[in-house]
Design an enzyme around this catalytic site. Structure first.
Site, PDB file in Angstrom:
ATOM      1  N   CYS A  26       0.814  -1.224   0.000  1.00  0.00           N
ATOM      2  CA  CYS A  26       0.000   0.000   0.000  1.00  0.00           C
ATOM      3  C   CYS A  26       0.846   1.273   0.000  1.00  0.00           C
ATOM      4  CB  CYS A  26      -0.974   0.008   1.173  1.00  0.00           C
ATOM      5  SG  CYS A  26      -0.217  -0.136   2.805  1.00  0.00           S
TER       6      CYS A  26
ATOM      7  N   ASP B  55      -7.476   5.889  -1.512  1.00  0.00           N
ATOM      8  CA  ASP B  55      -7.162   4.664  -0.782  1.00  0.00           C
ATOM      9  C   ASP B  55      -6.679   3.585  -1.750  1.00  0.00           C
ATOM     10  OD1 ASP B  55      -7.092   2.463   0.888  1.00  0.00           O
ATOM     11  OD2 ASP B  55      -8.967   2.933   1.893  1.00  0.00           O
TER      12      ASP B  55
ATOM     13  N   HIS C 115      -6.207   0.437  -1.025  1.00  0.00           N
ATOM     14  CA  HIS C 115      -6.513  -0.893  -0.495  1.00  0.00           C
ATOM     15  C   HIS C 115      -7.696  -1.544  -1.193  1.00  0.00           C
ATOM     16  CE1 HIS C 115      -4.297   1.189   2.703  1.00  0.00           C
ATOM     17  NE2 HIS C 115      -3.819   0.003   2.990  1.00  0.00           N
TER      18      HIS C 115
END
Length: 464
Positions: A130, A350, A352
């Site tokens: 990430c 994000d 993820h």
């Protein structure tokens, strides 16, 4: 990261849809045809390695990548600040401008199904990559400023399917906006169509080129394979967690090694200090050529286990600057790319979410998975203090202006030690120390220097 407590992601699929898709992906690949020329023992060992990689990917996606889809509420009574631009959401035109700008940002997430990373059988970075992905987004924002005209937005039609600010949803179509005035005569419309079409094609080609540089392929200069390769000198390998500081140095090396960007350099601050002579030596070129453009990355740690509240105002000030390209950082396994704020909430992208790898060798490869549709917010109080802050200056005057406005923003943290400082002269650090290889760092306080063991922290940050 527990799925029940994780932040919502930039996708419209439900957790069930994602789960089914991952397992379909797993079953179809594991059922692929076998090659008779390979020995049965070798083939079984290779299959076991691939199956293990896919099971780890699926588990990491469950553990780190899936969460309940939540609404991000945006107030119409206060502006949203994103990459130095202010958007008044009470105005419909401003809302649409915000939607267009947000949807134009490059969104780089976990991917699956790419060629195996060197020295491993991993074909996904789900659960561990990430920070590399947020680093890619930080660099991508700098490249868009470097290569695209001011105010560029992705040249597709964005249609709001819900007109309130409870949930900003954008649907993209393949038709390019022409900006035609229907009242104009046929000749004027034709000329404008031709001009717009030519401009759109040129900008779209540049857009696709930038996206291709971040492809999940060993030949991509800023892809996951290249970044993992460059991380080896820092003692990192595929499957490890990379901290924001190490990623900053990896990005510096990646840009330096790329033949595609001869007029761009990356400078990484040392000990929370931007040494001006070091920056000038990187950027200066013999007359009559002008300076090289520069991306400045400043790794910091703004507190202990939590963000020091005294720095929140300073972070806001930095995010209001057009030269600030964003902030990366976050807790292990949950790094985010912060791009702006509204009131006491940060706006972020994000990484993820695990998506299938896109084959960028196709002439018109799909771009939708590289652009996020749903803005998300989180409270400043949830921001982890481990960060790398990015800035971009196109030329010498821009750099001088950057120094002025950033210095003014840093002065808002009066009463505490500055987040970072500017200093004349050169860094005394050896070249080998530019890429951290252990958990020892140095803290500079005026003339005093101390050694600090940060092995129980996230990475080798300068602690303020």
């Amino acid at each position: 990261m527990n799925p029940s407590t994780s932040s919502a992601h930039c996708v419209g699929q439900s957790p069930t849809d994602d789960l089914m898709d991952d397992w379909l992906f797993l079953s179809t690949e594991s059922a692929g045809p076998q090659h008779m020329e390979v020995s049965r023992e070798d083939q079984e060992g290779e299959d076991r390695g691939k199956l293990k990689s896919k099971l780890v990917s699926a588990w990491n996606s469950v553990k780190y990548g899936w969460s309940l889809k939540q609404k991000s509420k945006f107030s119409k009574s206060s502006p949203v600040i994103m990459h130095g631009q202010s958007y008044e959401l009470k105005d419909q035109g401003e809302r649409e401008r915000f939607r267009r700008s947000f949807a134009s940002l490059l969104w780089l997430t976990y991917r699956r199904g790419f060629p195996s990373l060197a020295g491993s059988s991993l074909t996904t970075d789900s659960g561990w990559g990430c920070v590399l992905r947020t680093g890619q987004m930080l660099l991508a924002q700098g490249l868009l400023l470097h290569l695209m005209p001011p105010g560029w937005t992705w040249s597709v039609s964005h249609h709001a399917v819900k007109d309130d600010m409870d949930l900003l949803v954008i649907r993209t179509t393949d038709s390019a906006e022409r900006g035609l005035n229907l009242k104009e005569g046929p000749s004027k419309r034709g000329r404008k169509l031709s001009l717009d079409s030519c401009l759109n094609r040129t900008m779209e080609a540049s857009h696709r080129r930038v996206v291709s540089w971040f492809a999940d392929h060993p030949t991509a200069p800023f892809g996951i394979h290249k970044l993992v390769e460059l991380g080896k000198s820092s003692g990192k390998k595929a499957g490890d967690w990379y901290g924001p500081s190490i990623v900053a140095h990896i990005l510096r090396k990646a840009v330096a090694a790329s033949a595609d960007l001869p007029n761009l350099v990356v400078y990484v601050a040392q000990d929370c200090t931007i040494y001006l002579e070091d920056v000038r030596s990187l950027c200066e070129r013999p007359p009559p050529q002008s300076w090289k453009s520069v991306i400045i990355l400043v790794p910091v740690r703004l507190g202990g286990q939590e963000l020091n509240p005294s720095y929140i105002t300073c972070v806001k000030k930095l995010l209001t600057l057009q030269c600030c390209i964003g902030i990366i950082g976050g807790k292990p396994k949950h790094s985010l790319f912060f791009i702006g704020f509204q009131d006491d909430h940060l706006l972020y992208l994000d990484p993820h979410y695990c998506q299938p790898t896109v084959d960028i060798t196709k002439e018109s490869f799909p771009l939708e998975s590289f652009h996020c549709k749903y803005p998300r917010k989180m409270s400043f109080s949830r921001m982890d203090p481990s960060c790398t802050i990015g800035f971009y200056a196109k030329g010498q005057k821009d750099f001088e202006s950057l120094c002025t406005v950033v210095y003014e923003a840093l002065s808002t943290s009066a009463g505490t030690y500055p987040m970072f400082i500017f200093a004349e002269g050169k860094s005394q650090e050896e070249e080998r120390s530019k890429t951290p290889t252990n958990n020892i760092t140095y803290i500079q306080r005026k003339s005093e220097r101390k050694r600090v063991d940060t092995s129980n922290s996230l990475d080798e940050f300068v602690l303020l």
